[in-house]
Design a protein around this motif. Structure first.
Motif, PDB file in Angstrom:
ATOM      1  N   GLN A 153      36.714  30.649  45.092  1.00 22.23           N
ATOM      2  CA  GLN A 153      37.607  31.827  46.008  1.00 22.23           C
ATOM      3  C   GLN A 153      39.444  30.233  46.586  1.00 22.23           C
ATOM      4  N   CYS A 154      39.311  29.108  45.971  1.00 23.94           N
ATOM      5  CA  CYS A 154      40.121  28.151  45.586  1.00 23.94           C
ATOM      6  C   CYS A 154      40.586  29.129  44.520  1.00 23.94           C
ATOM      7  N   GLN A 155      40.604  29.152  43.511  1.00 26.37           N
ATOM      8  CA  GLN A 155      41.640  29.570  42.649  1.00 26.37           C
ATOM      9  C   GLN A 155      42.216  30.970  43.184  1.00 26.37           C
ATOM     10  N   LEU A 156      41.948  32.220  43.848  1.00 22.89           N
ATOM     11  CA  LEU A 156      42.461  33.415  44.306  1.00 22.89           C
ATOM     12  C   LEU A 156      43.869  32.601  45.547  1.00 22.89           C
ATOM     13  N   TYR A 157      42.875  32.030  45.892  1.00 21.94           N
ATOM     14  CA  TYR A 157      43.775  31.182  47.201  1.00 21.94           C
ATOM     15  C   TYR A 157      44.592  30.242  46.789  1.00 21.94           C
ATOM     16  N   HIS A 158      44.877  29.364  45.931  1.00 17.69           N
ATOM     17  CA  HIS A 158      46.356  29.574  45.469  1.00 17.69           C
ATOM     18  C   HIS A 158      46.874  30.621  44.345  1.00 17.69           C
ATOM     19  N   ARG A 159      46.633  31.345  44.074  1.00 20.29           N
ATOM     20  CA  ARG A 159      46.859  32.596  43.242  1.00 20.29           C
ATOM     21  C   ARG A 159      47.797  34.013  44.406  1.00 20.29           C
ATOM     22  N   GLY A 160      47.304  33.272  45.989  1.00 21.83           N
ATOM     23  CA  GLY A 160      48.178  34.190  46.896  1.00 21.83           C
ATOM     24  C   GLY A 160      47.568  35.297  47.314  1.00 21.83           C
ATOM     25  N   PHE A 161      45.531  35.285  46.890  1.00 23.76           N
ATOM     26  CA  PHE A 161      44.923  35.996  47.330  1.00 23.76           C
ATOM     27  C   PHE A 161      43.911  35.889  48.206  1.00 23.76           C
ATOM     28  N   LEU A 162      44.155  34.653  49.113  1.00 28.72           N
ATOM     29  CA  LEU A 162      43.295  34.095  50.049  1.00 28.72           C
ATOM     30  C   LEU A 162      43.783  33.576  51.230  1.00 28.72           C
ATOM     31  N   SER A 163      43.583  33.599  51.881  1.00 27.34           N
ATOM     32  CA  SER A 163      44.290  32.123  52.992  1.00 27.34           C
ATOM     33  C   SER A 163      43.329  30.825  53.012  1.00 27.34           C
ATOM     34  N   ALA A 164      43.587  29.930  52.898  1.00 27.40           N
ATOM     35  CA  ALA A 164      42.966  29.180  52.938  1.00 27.40           C
ATOM     36  C   ALA A 164      41.488  29.143  54.160  1.00 27.40           C
ATOM     37  N   GLY A 165      41.756  29.559  55.271  1.00 23.69           N
ATOM     38  CA  GLY A 165      39.940  29.551  55.963  1.00 23.69           C
ATOM     39  C   GLY A 165      39.775  30.482  55.467  1.00 23.69           C
ATOM     40  N   VAL A 193      38.797  30.788  52.227  1.00 25.56           N
ATOM     41  CA  VAL A 193      37.953  29.734  51.176  1.00 25.56           C
ATOM     42  C   VAL A 193      36.260  29.923  52.267  1.00 25.56           C
ATOM     43  N   ASP A 194      35.518  29.911  51.509  1.00 28.55           N
ATOM     44  CA  ASP A 194      33.885  29.579  52.821  1.00 28.55           C
ATOM     45  C   ASP A 194      32.547  30.202  52.294  1.00 28.55           C
ATOM     46  N   ASP A 195      32.835  29.471  50.807  1.00 31.90           N
ATOM     47  CA  ASP A 195      31.309  29.347  49.857  1.00 31.90           C
ATOM     48  C   ASP A 195      31.283  30.966  49.261  1.00 31.90           C
ATOM     49  N   ILE A 196      31.763  31.406  50.654  1.00 30.50           N
ATOM     50  CA  ILE A 196      30.598  33.584  50.667  1.00 30.50           C
ATOM     51  C   ILE A 196      31.330  33.962  49.388  1.00 30.50           C
ATOM     52  N   PHE A 197      30.068  34.899  48.824  1.00 30.00           N
ATOM     53  CA  PHE A 197      31.094  35.441  48.267  1.00 30.00           C
ATOM     54  C   PHE A 197      30.571  37.066  48.608  1.00 30.00           C
ATOM     55  N   GLY A 198      31.411  37.184  50.040  1.00 34.19           N
ATOM     56  CA  GLY A 198      31.172  38.140  50.422  1.00 34.19           C
ATOM     57  C   GLY A 198      32.655  39.384  50.306  1.00 34.19           C
TER      58      GLY A 198
END
Length: 104
Positions: free
Chosen positions: A69-81, A83-88
């Motif tokens: 999720q952090c890698q996706l966040y750094h690339r703009g695919f997720l927001s910081a909020g 990143v929740d440790d759940i692959f949903g």
């Protein structure tokens, strides 16, 4: 040779660090939510949570998911909020967008 859309290649091929993500359940895109009604933990993407090479799948939780999720966040695919440790479903859809952008 075409790589199936359900697989995100390793960092050497695509830049998702040294791990791979596999989306095992295509039904995740249709419905399940990524967070329960319980309080959501906040994670900082300024550190490494996982540096191995294990596969992460829909429904997983824990450090491998946080790192993905952090890698996706750094690339703009997720927001910081998100990143929740759940692959949903939210992470699932972010992975699909990542795969589409990088044509994998």
């Amino acid at each position: 040779m075409s790589i199936p859309k359900a697989v995100v290649a390793s960092a050497a091929a695509v830049a998702l660090t040294s791990m791979s993500i596999v989306i095992a359940d295509s039904a995740m895109a249709a419905g399940a939510t990524s967070a329960s009604s319980a309080a959501v933990q906040s994670y900082s993407c300024s550190r490494t949570y996982y540096s191995g090479t294990a596969i992460t799948e829909s429904g997983d939780t824990g450090n491998r998911v946080i790192e993905a999720q952090c890698q996706l966040y750094h690339r703009g695919f997720l927001s910081a909020g998100q990143v929740d440790d759940i692959f949903g479903s939210i992470t699932y859809n972010a992975v699909l967008r990542f795969q589409k952008e990088y044509d994998i």
